[in-house]
Design a protein around this motif. Structure first.
Motif, PDB file in Angstrom:
ATOM      1  N   ALA A  53       0.590  -1.023   0.019  1.00 49.39           N
ATOM      2  CA  ALA A  53      -0.157   0.311  -0.160  1.00 49.39           C
ATOM      3  C   ALA A  53       0.857   1.534   0.200  1.00 49.39           C
ATOM      4  CB  ALA A  53      -0.775  -0.478   1.420  1.00 49.39           C
ATOM      5  N   GLU A  56       2.523   2.190  -3.445  1.00 48.78           N
ATOM      6  CA  GLU A  56       1.107   2.465  -4.039  1.00 48.78           C
ATOM      7  C   GLU A  56       1.114   4.048  -3.980  1.00 48.78           C
ATOM      8  OE1 GLU A  56      -2.138   0.412  -3.289  1.00 48.78           O
ATOM      9  OE2 GLU A  56      -1.528  -0.871  -4.518  1.00 48.78           O
ATOM     10  N   ARG A  57       1.961   4.376  -3.029  1.00 49.59           N
ATOM     11  CA  ARG A  57       1.643   6.061  -2.885  1.00 49.59           C
ATOM     12  C   ARG A  57       2.776   6.600  -2.750  1.00 49.59           C
ATOM     13  NH1 ARG A  57      -2.559   2.925  -1.268  1.00 49.59           N
ATOM     14  NH2 ARG A  57      -4.279   3.609  -0.630  1.00 49.59           N
ATOM     15  N   ASN A 294      -5.438   0.449   3.502  1.00 53.35           N
ATOM     16  CA  ASN A 294      -5.801   1.739   1.859  1.00 53.35           C
ATOM     17  C   ASN A 294      -5.784   3.151   2.117  1.00 53.35           C
ATOM     18  OD1 ASN A 294      -4.365   0.638  -0.338  1.00 53.35           O
ATOM     19  ND2 ASN A 294      -5.385  -1.266   0.292  1.00 53.35           N
ATOM     20  N   ALA A 295      -7.165   3.067   3.195  1.00 52.40           N
ATOM     21  CA  ALA A 295      -7.858   4.424   4.190  1.00 52.40           C
ATOM     22  C   ALA A 295      -6.864   5.507   4.721  1.00 52.40           C
ATOM     23  CB  ALA A 295      -9.415   3.557   4.395  1.00 52.40           C
ATOM     24  N   ASP A 298      -4.581   6.382   2.626  1.00 49.83           N
ATOM     25  CA  ASP A 298      -4.734   7.857   2.055  1.00 49.83           C
ATOM     26  C   ASP A 298      -4.378   9.167   2.830  1.00 49.83           C
ATOM     27  OD1 ASP A 298      -4.705   7.014  -0.148  1.00 49.83           O
ATOM     28  OD2 ASP A 298      -6.835   6.051  -0.155  1.00 49.83           O
ATOM     29  N   ASP A 299      -5.623   9.239   4.380  1.00 51.22           N
ATOM     30  CA  ASP A 299      -5.987  10.106   5.430  1.00 51.22           C
ATOM     31  C   ASP A 299      -4.662  10.759   6.167  1.00 51.22           C
ATOM     32  OD1 ASP A 299      -7.419  10.620   7.073  1.00 51.22           O
ATOM     33  OD2 ASP A 299      -7.887   9.389   8.303  1.00 51.22           O
ATOM     34  N   VAL A 301      -1.324  10.640   4.886  1.00 51.92           N
ATOM     35  CA  VAL A 301      -1.105  11.811   3.023  1.00 51.92           C
ATOM     36  C   VAL A 301      -1.519  12.963   2.849  1.00 51.92           C
ATOM     37  CG1 VAL A 301      -0.163  12.107   0.900  1.00 51.92           C
ATOM     38  CG2 VAL A 301       0.038   9.450   2.297  1.00 51.92           C
ATOM     39  N   HIS A 302      -2.857  12.611   3.022  1.00 51.24           N
ATOM     40  CA  HIS A 302      -3.779  13.954   2.757  1.00 51.24           C
ATOM     41  C   HIS A 302      -3.551  14.518   4.439  1.00 51.24           C
ATOM     42  CE1 HIS A 302      -7.301  16.712   3.828  1.00 51.24           C
ATOM     43  NE2 HIS A 302      -7.603  16.449   2.120  1.00 51.24           N
TER      44      HIS A 302
END
Length: 305
Positions: A53, A56-57, A294-295, A298-299, A301-302
């Motif tokens: 994961a 991918e980021r 994954n969530a 994303d959170d 990084v944001h």
């Protein structure tokens, strides 16, 4: 930095007190480091779901084996068990070795307080924190730390509060059970582990998560229970910082069905870490929460901007 010395192929760096600190690095060399703090017992071993994961980021995963785990030397006599805040110093050491400045951090279970320590003590470099299934500090008013815990977790936490000798007895029995199971097949080992878990975590302990938990425990116990003992003792003693001093973006993730670290710990952190954004998930437990990686990334990084 030393050459890799074991089957994990991990390098190490020497701390100011002479300790060897083992670490693992995966992902793009120019990626923003994501420092992952493992649970207990745990160590710097492959964690496929997280590493995939992260890649991918565009993130570079850095994991340290805390003192006494894997090939990391225990804390010197007279300084053990150390404090949760000590992990921040070791994290800075490894990041300096890698030539990294800014980083994100994510910690699970016993590793969650260490991620919070990085947010409090390395605020000049830490861009965001995620604490997963993490403990509240010891001795906080209005929280019974073992209420809602499963029998094994409560016995371990209570023994840690009582002291090193009591804790070593409890952990020694757990290790003997693990050792006996290790003589069987992989499925027999996993069935032993699942027997202590609620249904939601039993269902999640498959594939990459099962491989990670098993390999982490095996590598963690190379030196016996010294790392696990000191890890637990540090969590139930003063941490060396206050969560109220954290001023970097922080995310608190906890499963409401968690029986290893009950959700009341996550609720307390949510109320006391300034500005924390909280995800208390009804259908998740201690291990199944990791299905949401994954969530979570994303959170995170944001949050870092």
């Amino acid at each position: 930095m030393s050459e890799p010395t074991d089957e994990q192929g991990n390098p190490s760096v020497t701390a100011p007190d002479g300790r060897r600190v083992e670490f693992r690095v995966t992902g793009p060399p120019d990626g923003l480091p994501l420092v992952f703090h493992h649970g207990a017992p745990g160590a710097a071993v492959p964690f496929g779901p997280l590493e995939d994961a992260a890649v991918e980021r565009g993130l570079r995963v850095v994991t340290l084996s805390r003192p006494g785990y894997g090939n990391s030397d225990p804390l010197p006599e007279g300084t053990a068990p150390g404090t949760v805040s000590g992990t921040a110093a070791d994290t800075r050491l490894v990041l300096d070795e890698l030539g990294a400045t800014d980083f994100l951090t994510l910690g699970w279970s016993n590793g969650a307080p260490r991620a919070l320590a990085c947010g409090a003590l390395l605020a000049d470099r830490c861009r965001a924190v995620a604490a997963l299934s993490g403990y509240a500090p010891p001795g906080v008013v209005g929280l019974d730390p073992v209420a809602g815990m499963d029998e094994n977790s409560a016995a371990e936490y209570t023994a840690a509060v009582q002291g090193p000798e009591e804790l070593e007895a409890v952990l020694g029995e757990e290790v003997r059970s693990m050792t006996a199971a290790a003589l069987g097949t992989l499925e027999e080992i996993m069935e032993l582990l699942r027997a202590f878990l609620p249904p939601v975590d039993q269902a999640a302990l498959t594939g990459g998560l099962a491989e990670y938990v098993l390999s982490g425990a095996r590598h963690a116990l190379r030196q016996g229970v010294v790392g696990w003992r000191d890890d637990d003792l540090a969590v139930v003693r003063p941490w060396g910082f206050a969560v109220e001093q954290i001023d970097v973006p922080t995310r608190i993730w906890h499963g409401r069905l968690d029986r290893a670290v009950p959700v009341a710990h996550g609720e307390w952190l949510a109320a006391h870490v300034p500005g924390a954004r909280t995800h208390l998930l009804e259908p998740e437990g201690h291990i199944s929460l990791l299905v949401r990686l994954n969530a979570m990334l994303d959170d995170l990084v944001h949050a870092a901007g």
